[in-house]
Design a protein around this motif. Structure first.
Motif, PDB file in Angstrom:
ATOM      1  N   ALA A 203       0.730  -1.288   0.008  1.00 22.46           N
ATOM      2  CA  ALA A 203      -0.069   0.140   0.068  1.00 22.46           C
ATOM      3  C   ALA A 203       0.836   1.272   0.106  1.00 22.46           C
ATOM      4  O   ALA A 203       0.152   2.397  -0.216  1.00 22.46           O
ATOM      5  CB  ALA A 203      -1.025   0.030   1.238  1.00 22.46           C
TER       6      ALA A 203
ATOM      7  N   ASP B 285      -9.895   0.912  -1.567  1.00 24.14           N
ATOM      8  CA  ASP B 285      -9.228   0.007  -0.893  1.00 24.14           C
ATOM      9  C   ASP B 285      -8.289   0.841   0.054  1.00 24.14           C
ATOM     10  O   ASP B 285      -7.874   0.544   1.182  1.00 24.14           O
ATOM     11  CB  ASP B 285      -8.512  -1.313  -1.467  1.00 24.14           C
TER      12      ASP B 285
ATOM     13  N   GLU C  58      -9.550   3.049   2.510  1.00 25.64           N
ATOM     14  CA  GLU C  58     -10.063   2.071   3.760  1.00 25.64           C
ATOM     15  C   GLU C  58      -8.756   2.038   4.695  1.00 25.64           C
ATOM     16  O   GLU C  58      -8.888   2.344   5.817  1.00 25.64           O
ATOM     17  CB  GLU C  58     -10.777   0.976   3.187  1.00 25.64           C
ATOM     18  N   ARG C  59      -7.813   1.606   4.134  1.00 25.82           N
ATOM     19  CA  ARG C  59      -6.528   1.283   5.041  1.00 25.82           C
ATOM     20  C   ARG C  59      -6.131   2.547   5.476  1.00 25.82           C
ATOM     21  O   ARG C  59      -5.881   2.602   6.743  1.00 25.82           O
ATOM     22  CB  ARG C  59      -5.355   0.931   3.888  1.00 25.82           C
ATOM     23  N   TYR C  60      -6.288   3.789   4.803  1.00 22.92           N
ATOM     24  CA  TYR C  60      -5.710   5.118   5.556  1.00 22.92           C
ATOM     25  C   TYR C  60      -6.739   5.372   6.689  1.00 22.92           C
ATOM     26  O   TYR C  60      -6.365   5.944   7.549  1.00 22.92           O
ATOM     27  CB  TYR C  60      -6.010   6.239   4.299  1.00 22.92           C
TER      28      TYR C  60
ATOM     29  N   THR D  87      -8.061   3.420   8.443  1.00 22.15           N
ATOM     30  CA  THR D  87      -7.774   2.498   9.693  1.00 22.15           C
ATOM     31  C   THR D  87      -6.474   2.973  10.374  1.00 22.15           C
ATOM     32  O   THR D  87      -6.272   3.094  11.524  1.00 22.15           O
ATOM     33  CB  THR D  87      -7.860   1.130   9.608  1.00 22.15           C
ATOM     34  N   GLN D  88      -5.633   2.879   9.452  1.00 20.85           N
ATOM     35  CA  GLN D  88      -3.975   3.258   9.962  1.00 20.85           C
ATOM     36  C   GLN D  88      -3.484   4.237   8.691  1.00 20.85           C
ATOM     37  O   GLN D  88      -2.960   3.770   7.778  1.00 20.85           O
ATOM     38  CB  GLN D  88      -3.425   2.037  10.170  1.00 20.85           C
TER      39      GLN D  88
ATOM     40  N   SER E 287      -0.070   3.578   6.748  1.00 25.78           N
ATOM     41  CA  SER E 287      -0.058   2.390   5.912  1.00 25.78           C
ATOM     42  C   SER E 287      -0.053   2.763   4.577  1.00 25.78           C
ATOM     43  O   SER E 287       0.029   1.980   3.573  1.00 25.78           O
ATOM     44  CB  SER E 287      -1.189   1.430   6.358  1.00 25.78           C
TER      45      SER E 287
END
Ligand SMILES: Cc1ncc(C[n+]2csc(CCOP(=O)(O)OP(=O)(O)O)c2C)c(N)n1
Length: 941
Positions: free
Chosen positions: A4, A21, A24-26, A28-29, A32
């Motif tokens: 990522a 996608d 979404e990661r961004y 959450t964390q 990342s």
């Protein structure tokens, strides 16, 4: 695509799923994803769109466009990552303006405080330089254009977001609404090209607003009028809202407002006769038999011609208590919507005007907003105008006035868009007024106009404002009026001729002097507008007859109808048992309990064509598990309301579990009831104790509106009351307070002791041609006490009895002691007398305290010629309950030598103690005291 930590690359960026996608990661964390992606996402996070897909789509589009812009033929070669970064910077600049532009908007006419510096609004903050100004960037559709130079973008953002209007809308989570607002603001740059005629109209209304105040200032110097000066564009806003709403099909509007500018609205918008207003200044009134109210509380109703047809406009009467008119207005609107069958809520609309201090300070504002989207209370959106003169009486310092940044921040709880507008720019005010109407009509939600202005004089005209606001008033004193500034602008732009202003002012002043109509577009002006509703029952006495019995055949029919359930409907076993019992009650096989009697009262009323509206906390089921007006299917949670399924011709039955509010909830029902005299409107407190959270509504409307404003109202309050050892806050609906407020036949106060009495009382409230608020002290433990239940026959043949005489066959000549009491204590006294076999005592019940049934009580006293002692027995402490009220009435009715004594709890500060055991001891003592077998009570408990 495992890694990522990718750079922002058009290759990947063209793929929406990939971006989604990554986003979404961004979320959450953030770490990342790469720095560049973080940078890009942060421009969108929490501000524009909550939908991941929508964000991904926007970014993809952004890259698509970027690629296109960078394609050969446009700039000659593919762009570097630096170009992409610039594009991102532009998007951030745009977003910054949408979110933060309002901080820099020029909304303060007197520039009271310096504006904050918002670095994010500068292109340089985002890494954009002068050299970028002529570069074409993708805009994500700014003002309908997808590409512009940075220069054009900056100009458009400045015009749209930092001019005379500061818009707050990014707190709205519905993407569609936000887009709608954004598009509208940007496409117009918050500007309408008003025609010359329209602009002259604005000017003439400002001249009117100012002219009225000047006239009153000179003619009635020093008299309070709560001048609108400094906020004259309030008239522009209202005038535009009425015109615009009319054009969009609104047929009726109810306006709620406080003191500020009210006389101006009455005369210049509503078309109240200037003569009538002047008469009020001179102390001439036509109050005829009522005590009346000051001129700046008076309501009015009128008809105004609009482009869409004639609109009926009502300005509600209001008390001094700021903001309490809000829920009352909403209730009135809802009633009018129901009357017009306006279930879409397109025909009747509420407009509320507020002061900045009260809008921020009064809790009822929040409560009313909280009602606005609930199913039992929504009116399809209200337009709020805050006349924000930045001062409340003498308090203006931000550190004192509130804890929020803007006085309008409370509006964000319902995600209302908020437009801060410079009150000195009538065209901007008219712009937001039209926008507010369109938003309200499109989304059926509340919208707020924060009209930033100033107050030219003190809180009232006798007040000296400079004593507390020296700086502010120095500025105000040297500041030209709104009309003068706008006239200058129109003259400079060649819209009006020199001298035209003087002519307009002169005409207005002359019309005022002559007492002519000065409002525009009013139909049938200057007609004496007395309240039209209730005219046929006004003046009736409470003893007017009403047949409240229900033929047995109807009882049986309705009972059978209420018992039948839809297919596949599974009741909870406890509810099923209640329904089964009700079936037996309807068949006469069981005595009638309170739940059955109440449900039957509602069912029979709607069957006869009287609508019923019942609301309160947990009212559908009933706090005490006795009502069950709403059934719930245990299989799927579906609701079924049997009283809504009686017949095709029945009237509307509404039952609502309200939000956990007393003040706004009761205010709403008051407003509803006052506007809908044919409906039985009931508000139920969870316990009567909590009704004092709505004390303002009780004091300022329920008990006094008729005397102040000649307004009748048949609202019913059901207040569960009774000493049951549940502690001091689950005991008392404060009978004493209601009795103290009873005067001039203003309210009915009843304490029914049987289900049949409740049945007739509820039916009487709407069938009898008489409308007064009704306060019912309703049962708690008697709901399950069998000896309180009634034979079915009593619903057929009976009527509400104000006094119920002794029911046991006692020889009146043998009675030495007559006990009078109300409510459940009757059953305890009666039971003790029977159990102990006490002779020579009769027990009678007072079921209606007010209007006081003097004849019936006198007949009761006369029935027992040998009774030397009359006892008033009550559960409540001596300083509470009905004792003092009854003592005052009974004293004059006693025979010579007859004595009146009291048996109840001694004086107490709280309604009752917290200890159940002591409660029982005390109760036993007062029961025995009533019967003459108790020892003296100790003081204090
Ligand atoms: C509930 C309530 N508390 C106090 C008052 C006394 N009071 C009358 S006007 C006023 C100031 C109102 O300020 P604001 O709401 O900003 O309106 P403005 O008079 O400035 O237009 C106060 C405190 C009142 N009328 N109602």
């Amino acid at each position: 695509m495992n890694n990522a930590m990718l750079s922002v690359s058009p290759v990947y960026a063209g793929n929406s799923e990939f971006i989604e996608d990554l986003y979404e990661r961004y979320l959450t964390q953030p770490t990342s994803v790469s720095e560049e992606w973080r940078h890009l996402f942060s421009a969108f996070k929490g501000s524009d769109s909550p939908s991941r897909a929508a964000i991904a789509d926007q970014i993809r589009q952004l890259f698509d466009d970027q690629e296109r812009l960078a394609s050969p033929g446009r700039h000659g070669k593919a762009e570097s990552q630096a170009t992409v970064a610039k594009q991102i910077a532009v998007m951030r600049l745009i977003q910054a303006h949408r979110g933060l532009g309002h901080f820099r908007a020029a909304v303060d006419p007197i520039r009271l405080r310096s504006q904050p510096i918002i670095p994010d609004l500068a292109p340089s903050f985002h890494g954009l330089t002068e050299a970028d100004m002529d570069t074409v960037f993708h805009t994500g559709n700014l003002g309908g254009r997808s590409e512009m130079t940075l220069h054009e973008i900056a100009e458009m953002l400045r015009d749209t977001y930092t001019g005379s209007i500061g818009s707050e809308f990014l707190h709205i989570s519905e993407v569609e609404e936000k887009r709608w607002l954004q598009t509208r603001l940007e496409a117009t740059r918050t500007h309408t090209d008003w025609s010359a005629d329209q602009r002259i109209h604005f000017l003439s209304r400002l001249i009117a607003a100012e002219g009225l105040e000047h006239y009153l200032h000179t003619a009635y110097a020093g008299q309070k009028r709560f001048s609108l000066e400094g906020g004259e564009t309030t008239i522009t806003a209202l005038d535009t809202i009425i015109g615009s709403a009319g054009a969009r099909g609104v047929e009726e509007m109810v306006i709620g407002m406080a003191h500020r500018g009210r006389l101006n609205v009455l005369v210049n918008i509503m078309g109240k006769s200037p003569q009538d207003l002047f008469a009020e200044f001179e102390g001439v009134h036509d109050w005829k038999g009522v005590s009346g109210d000051v001129k700046y509380h008076q309501g009015y109703s009128t008809d105004i011609a609009t482009r869409g047809g004639i609109m009926h406009v009502a300005l509600g009467y209001n008390p001094s208590h700021l903001e309490i008119i809000d829920p009352v207005t909403e209730g009135s609107v809802r009633a009018r919507q129901e009357k017009r069958k306006d279930d879409e809520r397109r025909k009747v609309m509420a407009v509320l005007l507020h002061g900045d201090a009260s809008f921020a300070g009064q809790g009822v504002v929040y409560e009313t907003l909280n009602l606005s989207q609930t199913r039992g209370y929504t009116t399809g959106g209200t337009i709020h105008i805050v006349i924000n003169n930045r001062i409340g009486f003498t308090t203006s310092h931000p550190l004192d006035a509130r804890s929020t940044l803007y006085c309008t921040d409370v509006g964000k709880v319902v995600q209302a868009p908020i437009f801060h507008v410079n009150g000195e720019d009538p065209e901007a005010v008219a712009y937001v007024a039209e926008l507010a109407v369109d938003y309200r009509m499109t989304f059926k939600k509340d919208v707020i106009i924060d009209l930033v202005c100033y107050r030219r004089y003190g809180h009232n005209e006798a007040d000296e404002p400079a004593a507390t606001q020296p700086r502010m008033y120095k500025k105000i004193r040297g500041h030209d009026t709104v009309a003068k500034i706008y006239a200058g602008r129109l003259q400079d732009e060649g819209v009006i001729e020199p001298g035209q202003v003087a002519a307009l002012s002169g005409e207005y002043r002359e019309a005022l002097k002559q007492g002519h109509l000065v409002a525009m577009n009013v139909v049938c002006p200057l007609v004496d507008r007395k309240p039209r509703v209730f005219s046929e029952i006004r003046g009736n006495h409470w003893t007017v007859a009403a047949d409240t019995g229900l033929p047995m055949a109807d009882l049986r029919r309705l009972s059978a109808r209420l018992d039948s359930l839809p297919e596949d409907f599974e009741l909870h076993p406890r509810v099923a048992k209640i329904v089964e019992d009700r079936r037996m009650m309807g068949a006469g096989a069981m005595p009638v309990d309170w739940g059955f009697a109440e449900i039957m009262a509602y069912a029979s009323l709607v069957d006869q064509g009287y609508p019923v509206r019942l609301s309160g906390q947990d009212t559908g089921r009933g706090t005490f598990f006795h009502r069950h007006a709403v059934f719930l299917n245990q299989r799927n949670g579906d609701e079924y309301i049997p009283i809504q399924h009686i017949s095709d011709k029945q009237a509307r039955f509404t039952v609502i579990n309200s939000i956990l509010s007393e003040e706004a909830a009761l205010g709403f029902e008051y407003g509803f009831s006052a506007a809908s005299p044919g409906t039985l409107v009931i508000w139920e407190a969870q316990f009567g104790d909590f009704a004092n959270g709505a004390q303002v509504v009780i004091d300022q409307f329920i008990v006094s509106a008729e005397q102040k404003w000649r307004l009748l109202c048949g609202l019913t309050l059901m207040l569960p009351h009774g000493h049951e050892g549940q502690g001091p806050e689950h005991t008392s609906a404060r009978i004493e307070r209601f009795l103290q407020m009873a005067a001039q036949d203003n309210i009915q106060i009843c304490y029914p002791s049987t289900p049949a009495q409740m049945f007739h009382l509820l039916r009487r409230q709407v069938i009898r041609p008489y409308r007064k608020p009704l306060i019912i002290f309703s049962p708690k433990s008697p709901l399950r006490r069998k000896e309180t239940f009634s034979p079915l026959d009593e619903l057929v043949t009976g009527r509400f009895r104000e006094v119920i005489p002794e029911v046991d066959s006692t020889d009146p000549a043998s009675v030495e002691r007559l006990v009078l009491c109300s409510g459940k204590v009757y059953y305890d006294i009666q039971e003790a007398r029977r159990t102990m076999g006490i002779a020579g005592v009769a027990v009678s019940r007072i079921e209606q305290f007010n209007p006081y049934p003097a004849e019936a009580v006198a007949a009761e006293l006369a029935r027992y010629p040998k009774a030397a002692l009359v006892v008033w027995a009550q559960e409540e402490p001596e300083n509470q309950g009905a004792w003092y009220f009854m003592r005052d009435h009974l004293t004059g009715a006693l025979r010579p030598g007859q004595r009146l004594v009291y048996s109840g709890r001694p004086n107490m500060a709280a309604p009752s103690g917290g200890d159940y055991h002591r409660h029982l001891v005390r109760h036993q003592q007062l029961v025995e005291g009533a019967l003459g077998i108790a020892s003296e009570m100790e003081p204090g408990s």
